[in-house]
Scaffold this motif. Structure first.
Motif: not given
Length: 208
Positions: A103-121
Motif C-alpha cells: 500500500v503506497l504512501d500518498t492518496a494519489e499513488d493509492r488511487a493510481f493503484v486502485q485504478l489499475m486494479v479496477r481496470i483489470h477486474d
C-alpha cells in the motif's frame, strides 16, 4: 488447549484470480498458522456443494475468516488480508502503524493503484454476470465454442464476433497498461496490488 481456528482460502490451480491471493500470501509469508489453503478442482466449480456454501456464485477464489465470515471476489479477500495481516513482521502491533508493504504512501499513488486494479477486474477478469453464456473478457482465450470436457455448455462462446471483440478489448487494455505503467513496477518503485492483480493474468495470457 483448544486449537485456534484458521482462515480458509479456497484456491484453484489454473485460476489467475485465485493466484492473486496465492501471490499475496507467498509474498507476505509466515501465515501458515493463520490461513489454510484448500485446492479445489474444476468439478467443484460446477457441481461442488462445498464451494457454493462459501460463495453462492460458485466462483474462485473464496475465503472464510477465522470468525466464520464468508468472503469472495479477489480484491475483497486481498483487502481483508492486507488489513488483517499486512506488515505483520513490523515491530508495531497496531494495524494503523504497521508498514503495509503493498500500500503506497500518498492518496494519489493509492488511487493510481486502485485504478489499475479496477481496470483489470472490470474489463479483463470478471464477467459481471453469472447467467449462462456470459463470460469475462479473458474467456475469449480459452472458452470453447461448443461444450467440451473443459467448457460446460453454459460457458461456451459460439459467436466468433464476440470472441474477436473481447480479444480487441484485451489488446486495448494492455496498450493502456503499457502506456500508463510507471516502472520498474506498475505503480513505480514498489510492488503493489496492481502488480499482484495483473501479473498472474499476464502470465495466463502468455501461456495461452
Amino acid at each position: 488447549m483448544k486449537q485456534q481456528q484458521k482462515c480458509i482460502f479456497y484456491d484453484l490451480k489454473h485460476s489467475n484470480n485465485a493466484a492473486r491471493v496465492r501471490l499475496w500470501l507467498r509474498l507476505n509469508g509466515g501465515l501458515n498458522d493463520y490461513v489454510e489453503t484448500v485446492v479445489l478442482s474444476h468439478g467443484d466449480l460446477d457441481e461442488g456443494q462445498k464451494l457454493e456454501e462459501v460463495n453462492p456464485l460458485k466462483k474462485i477464489p473464496a475465503f472464510v475468516t477465522d470468525t466464520g465470515l464468508k468472503l469472495f471476489e479477489s480484491f475483497v479477500i486481498i483487502s481483508y488480508l492486507e488489513d488483517r495481516f499486512g506488515g505483520r513482521n513490523s515491530s508495531s502491533s497496531s494495524s494503523s502503524e504497521r508498514n503495509h508493504r503493498f500500500v503506497l504512501d500518498t492518496a494519489e499513488d493509492r488511487a493510481f493503484v486502485q485504478l489499475m486494479v479496477r481496470i483489470h477486474d472490470i474489463y479483463i477478469s470478471s464477467p459481471n454476470c453469472t447467467q449462462p453464456h456470459f463470460s469475462h473478457t479473458q474467456g475469449c482465450m480459452y472458452l470453447d465454442p461448443v461444450a467440451t470436457k473443459y467448457t460446460p455448455a453454459r460457458r461456451t462462446m459460439p459467436d466468433p464476433s464476440i470472441r474477436a471483440a473481447k480479444l480487441n478489448e484485451i489488446y486495448d487494455r494492455l496498450c493502456w497498461l503499457e502506456a500508463t505503467a510507471k516502472l520498474p513496477y506498475l505503480a513505480g518503485e514498489r510492488i503493489t496490488h496492481a502488480d499482484i492483480s495483473w501479473f498472474p493474468t499476464c502470465i495466463f495470457m502468455e501461456v495461452l
